[in-house]
Write an enzyme that holds these catalytic residues in place. Structure first.
Site, short mmCIF file in Angstrom:
data_model
loop_
_atom_site.label_atom_id
_atom_site.label_comp_id
_atom_site.label_asym_id
_atom_site.label_seq_id
_atom_site.Cartn_x
_atom_site.Cartn_y
_atom_site.Cartn_z
N SER A 111 75.95 6.26 -58.10
CA SER A 111 75.86 6.05 -56.62
C SER A 111 76.94 6.32 -55.81
O SER A 111 76.85 6.43 -54.72
CB SER A 111 75.17 4.51 -56.29
OG SER A 111 74.02 4.32 -56.77
N LYS A 114 76.14 9.31 -53.56
CA LYS A 114 75.65 8.97 -52.22
C LYS A 114 76.76 9.24 -50.98
O LYS A 114 76.38 9.30 -49.96
CB LYS A 114 75.41 7.44 -51.95
CG LYS A 114 74.03 7.12 -52.77
CD LYS A 114 73.63 5.63 -52.57
CE LYS A 114 72.12 5.38 -53.16
NZ LYS A 114 72.19 5.29 -54.64
N SER A 169 72.99 0.33 -51.63
CA SER A 169 73.11 1.41 -52.45
C SER A 169 71.46 1.86 -52.68
O SER A 169 70.74 2.17 -53.85
CB SER A 169 73.54 1.22 -53.91
OG SER A 169 74.05 2.39 -54.16
#
Length: 411
Positions: A111, A114, A169
């Site tokens: 993640s 991101k 997340s």
């Protein structure tokens, strides 16, 4: 033939300059006295005007090497022993990489990808804009994904969705925001373009939320690039540094907490003083990944850590802590081993073209001439030829002046 005062002045000046050239050349070539600093002057400047000090050389290929890269000066602290497969410590203001290990090693980012998603999509919608989620926007979310709880038919502010991305997340929030920006494949292409624009060459985007996908990789270097770029955006910084927020659920809301333990101090991980945030991640393939920023007095650091091999699930936070501590202690006591700033290839091409030969310099167009003015005076063979040409031209001018002067008297 009569020589006018103006011509006499110009030719006499040329003679004086020509006669002075050998002495000036000899002076410049003479070695300095032992222990004395080398004297440097700008071309065309007086001898009393010194050149600015040269910057320390940073080998651009150094970060491509395997292993740990660091250049300590006297009094520098020793690097901590960390187990991560790859990491980077960099100054967020200058982009200088203070130390790194396998900075360009391609690894699954989880993640932390991101960060690139946010850099790409954040500017495209206002925070107060409202969007009603459709069923199609929530399809294709990977099994076992982290979710913030976005529901079909609910209307959310864009700021709510970004809180879901940064704090929880939430891959569901990523899917909705991607749909608002052209869809999953279009967002992957936009993110890829953004990465290249930032000088991040190791990242290959397949799934914008960071979910494991064949061929999807990034690197500690690229994650540090994304983190540094995010800290220059007030919106990005506000979201990534938010510890707690309320997430709407129709007529009510519930609290969500940032999963970055260095920011919140959750699960027994002590908060790091001055931590700004940025983003953590985990998948079974990537292991634990983290990119963080922290500020201490006038210095801000960016640290990225990918896949620690020991210490349990929270080792990524403790290893980032140790690297941040080292980075602040090492300020001014290490030479940089690289830079997060993308190389300016066109500028380098111009510089090489200008300095390759004297003929190239004479024939160069306006763009090359502009590049030449911005560089230090070349030395060696490329500098000697223009000097010889100047000397020859002045010699010819002097000979012509003498011939005209004494020829006129003889007549």
């Amino acid at each position: 033939m009569i020589v006018t005062p103006a011509v006499r002045h110009a030719t006499a000046g040329a003679a004086v300059l020509l006669l002075a050239l050998p002495a000036a050349t000899a002076t410049a070539a003479a070695p300095s006295a032992p222990g004395a600093p080398a004297a440097r002057t700008r071309l065309g400047a007086s001898a009393a005007e010194p050149m600015p000090p040269a910057r320390s050389f940073v080998d651009p290929a150094r970060l491509d090497r395997s292993g740990t890269q660091v250049q300590p000066l006297r009094g520098a602290p020793g690097l901590p022993s960390v187990s991560a497969l790859s990491w980077v410590v960099a100054d967020a203001a200058t982009g200088e990489v203070l130390a790194a290990r396998d900075a360009h090693r391609p690894l699954p980012p989880a993640s932390t990808l991101k960060t690139l998603f946010a850099l790409t999509a954040l500017p495209r919608h206002e925070a107060a804009e409202r969007h009603t989620v459709s069923d199609e926007e929530l399809t294709g979310i990977g099994e076992g994904s982290s979710l913030v709880g976005v529901k079909e038919g609910y209307t959310y502010k864009v700021s709510d969705l970004w809180n879901g991305v940064f704090l929880s997340s939430g891959n569901d929030a990523v899917h909705v925001l991607a749909a608002m920006n052209g869809g999953w494949d279009a967002m992957s292409r936009l993110m890829q373009e953004k990465a290249r624009a930032l000088g991040a060459r190791d990242t290959h985007v397949v799934s914008p939320d960071g979910y494991d996908a064949p061929g999807q990789v990034s690197s500690a270097y690229d994650l540090a690039v994304f983190g540094r770029a995010g800290l220059q955006d007030p919106q990005f910084t506000r979201y990534c540094s938010t510890r707690y927020a309320d997430f709407p659920a129709g007529g009510w809301s519930y609290g969500i907490a940032n999963t970055n333990r260095l920011l919140t101090g959750a699960d027994g991980v002590a908060r790091y003083p001055g931590l700004i945030g940025i983003k953590n991640g985990y998948t079974s393939n990537a292991g634990n990944t983290l990119v963080v920023g922290a500020r201490r007095e006038a210095r801000t650091l960016v640290v990225s850590v990918m896949n620690p091999q020991g210490g349990g699930g929270f080792a990524v936070y403790e290893e980032a802590r140790e690297l941040l501590d080292w980075g602040f202690d090492a300020a001014g006591r290490v030479q940089p081993v690289g830079s997060l700033t993308p190389a300016k290839a066109p500028r380098e091409k111009v510089r090489r073209a200008v300095h390759s030969t004297a003929r190239d310099s004479v024939q160069a167009g306006p763009e090359a001439q502009e590049g030449q003015h911005g560089e230090a005076t070349p030395s060696g063979r490329t500098a000697g030829l223009p000097l010889a040409l100047v000397g020859s031209a002045l010699g010819a001018a002097l000979s012509l002046w003498l011939w005209r002067r004494f020829g006129a008297r003889g007549n």
